[in-house]
Design an enzyme around this catalytic site. Sequence first.
Site, PDB file in Angstrom:
ATOM      1  N   ARG A  46       0.852  -1.198   0.000  1.00 10.21           N
ATOM      2  CA  ARG A  46       0.000   0.000   0.000  1.00 10.21           C
ATOM      3  C   ARG A  46       0.880   1.237   0.000  1.00 10.21           C
ATOM      4  NH1 ARG A  46       1.977   2.051   3.778  1.00 10.21           N
ATOM      5  NH2 ARG A  46       0.836   3.953   3.378  1.00 10.21           N
ATOM      6  N   GLY A  47       0.267   2.380  -0.325  1.00  7.16           N
ATOM      7  CA  GLY A  47       1.041   3.610  -0.462  1.00  7.16           C
ATOM      8  C   GLY A  47       1.144   3.918  -1.950  1.00  7.16           C
ATOM      9  N   ALA A  48       0.872   5.191  -2.314  1.00  6.86           N
ATOM     10  CA  ALA A  48       0.722   5.536  -3.729  1.00  6.86           C
ATOM     11  C   ALA A  48       1.911   5.111  -4.607  1.00  6.86           C
ATOM     12  CB  ALA A  48       0.435   7.032  -3.857  1.00  6.86           C
ATOM     13  N   ARG A  89      -7.157  -0.430  -7.195  1.00  7.37           N
ATOM     14  CA  ARG A  89      -7.488   0.660  -6.253  1.00  7.37           C
ATOM     15  C   ARG A  89      -7.676   1.945  -7.070  1.00  7.37           C
ATOM     16  NH1 ARG A  89      -4.281   1.237  -0.702  1.00  7.37           N
ATOM     17  NH2 ARG A  89      -6.255   2.193  -0.058  1.00  7.37           N
ATOM     18  N   GLN A 196      -2.085   2.771   9.731  1.00  6.15           N
ATOM     19  CA  GLN A 196      -0.781   2.851   9.059  1.00  6.15           C
ATOM     20  C   GLN A 196       0.231   3.626   9.910  1.00  6.15           C
ATOM     21  OE1 GLN A 196      -3.705   3.474   7.626  1.00  6.15           O
ATOM     22  NE2 GLN A 196      -3.764   2.907   5.474  1.00  6.15           N
ATOM     23  N   ASP A 237      -1.970  10.931  -2.479  1.00  5.51           N
ATOM     24  CA  ASP A 237      -2.284   9.880  -3.451  1.00  5.51           C
ATOM     25  C   ASP A 237      -2.594  10.440  -4.832  1.00  5.51           C
ATOM     26  OD1 ASP A 237      -2.921   8.756  -0.669  1.00  5.51           O
ATOM     27  OD2 ASP A 237      -2.688   7.020  -1.988  1.00  5.51           O
ATOM     28  N   ASN A 247      -5.517  12.505   0.106  1.00  8.40           N
ATOM     29  CA  ASN A 247      -4.605  11.717   0.934  1.00  8.40           C
ATOM     30  C   ASN A 247      -5.438  10.958   1.962  1.00  8.40           C
ATOM     31  OD1 ASN A 247      -1.908  10.865   1.622  1.00  8.40           O
ATOM     32  ND2 ASN A 247      -2.081  12.080   3.489  1.00  8.40           N
TER      33      ASN A 247
HETATM   34  O1  MRU Z   1      -4.628   3.416   1.895  1.00  5.99           O
HETATM   35  P1  MRU Z   1      -3.139   3.617   1.836  1.00  5.99           P
HETATM   36  O2  MRU Z   1      -2.437   3.141   3.046  1.00  5.99           O
HETATM   37  O3  MRU Z   1      -2.554   3.095   0.560  1.00  5.99           O
HETATM   38  O4  MRU Z   1      -2.977   5.203   1.792  1.00  5.99           O
HETATM   39  C1  MRU Z   1      -1.695   5.741   1.717  1.00  5.99           C
HETATM   40  C2  MRU Z   1      -1.648   7.203   1.890  1.00  5.99           C
HETATM   41  O5  MRU Z   1      -2.659   7.865   2.004  1.00  5.99           O
HETATM   42  C3  MRU Z   1      -0.291   7.846   1.831  1.00  5.99           C
HETATM   43  O6  MRU Z   1      -0.259   8.987   2.615  1.00  5.99           O
HETATM   44  C4  MRU Z   1       0.016   8.233   0.377  1.00  5.99           C
HETATM   45  O7  MRU Z   1      -0.137   7.133  -0.454  1.00  5.99           O
HETATM   46  C5  MRU Z   1       1.372   8.805   0.205  1.00  5.99           C
HETATM   47  S1  MRU Z   1       2.595   7.557   0.365  1.00  5.99           S
HETATM   48  C6  MRU Z   1       4.108   8.166  -0.113  1.00  5.99           C
END
Ligand code: MRU
Length: 349
Positions: A46-48, A89, A196, A237, A247
């Site tokens: 997970r994470g963009a 996603r 997270q 994101d 985000n």
């Molecule tokens: O649902 P997630 O855990 O994938 O969401 C992640 C976030 O909102 C992060 O802040 C975002 O992706 C930036 S990560 C460098």
Amino acid sequence: MITKSIEWKDNKVLIIDQRKLPHKYEILSCSTPQEVIKAIKSMAVRGAPVIGVAAAYGMALAANNIKTKNKSDFINKLRKVKIELSNSRPTAVNLFWALEEIWNIVAYSNDSSIDTLREKILLKAENLAEQDIKTNHLIGKNGLKLFHDGDSILTHCNAGSLATVFYGTALGVIRAVFKKRKNIEVYINETRPVLQGARLTAWELKSDGIPATLICDSVAGFLMYQKRINKVIVGADRIAANGDIANKIGTYSISVLAKTHKIPFYVAVPTSTIDFNIKSGKDIPIEERDSLEVTHIMGKKIAPDNIQVYNPAFDITPNENITAIITEYGILEPPYDKTLTTILTKIYN
Ligand code: MRU
């Protein structure tokens, strides 16, 4: 043990399973694009930025696994996998960006054999992964000038090594600041419902020896009232062309608190997070996730049966609440509709 959050090894994609952290460090091995899709949907990865890289590796797995000698059949099958990956996603634009980067290779492959195309796709995926690490270090370096000795910084969710291939965006800046100035303190929002912050950011900062304090999300306002936080930094994101950001859910509330308390609110992103096709935050698709994330904590039920749940995974922070956006090309300030377009030329040069 792998040092990056994702890696290609022996024709497999190895991923640190983020659902298990911080209690277990387990590597998830994916041999098919469908396994990568499952990992993205379940948030094992997970994470963009890193879901973009995962999708790119998913395409490389697909290219390896499609057994046909007919090139147009090969490309049609690959296109099907691209669509499946893009449905994993909806909010982080990095996923679609990385798939387009891979697709450009396919689209300009008229002279390539299927085997050459397989090699080129993997090479591109590896290149995106390496590029991500370099980009994060640049974001960290560029963010340095906004932070000072004695800063007490709030962050939300996880925008660290785990959310990228390595180093992180918002946590990349924190890492760079800590290396240079040492005397900083970080407050981590736990980030309900998926935690997270509590599980991942706390684990990362603790591993790096960066002074950090975990708080419940509802504590942030009181800390600002007590003047114990003087800066906020988060990742994103997706950034719309006017500078609105999507985000992790809760980011908007923090931005309002920061504005009320006159605290700078920074967003650290690679430019692959900017979506110039989307005018404002209103048009960014917001993922809604399973109600179980809200009715349960780590598998334990906390709410009564049949309670109605609303569980958006992201929210929109309007550009007027954002003090600056830190990218690999430098720091952008308002008005973002102008400053964001100035880096377009840098991106395409
Ligand atoms: O649902 P997630 O855990 O994938 O969401 C992640 C976030 O909102 C992060 O802040 C975002 O992706 C930036 S990560 C460098």
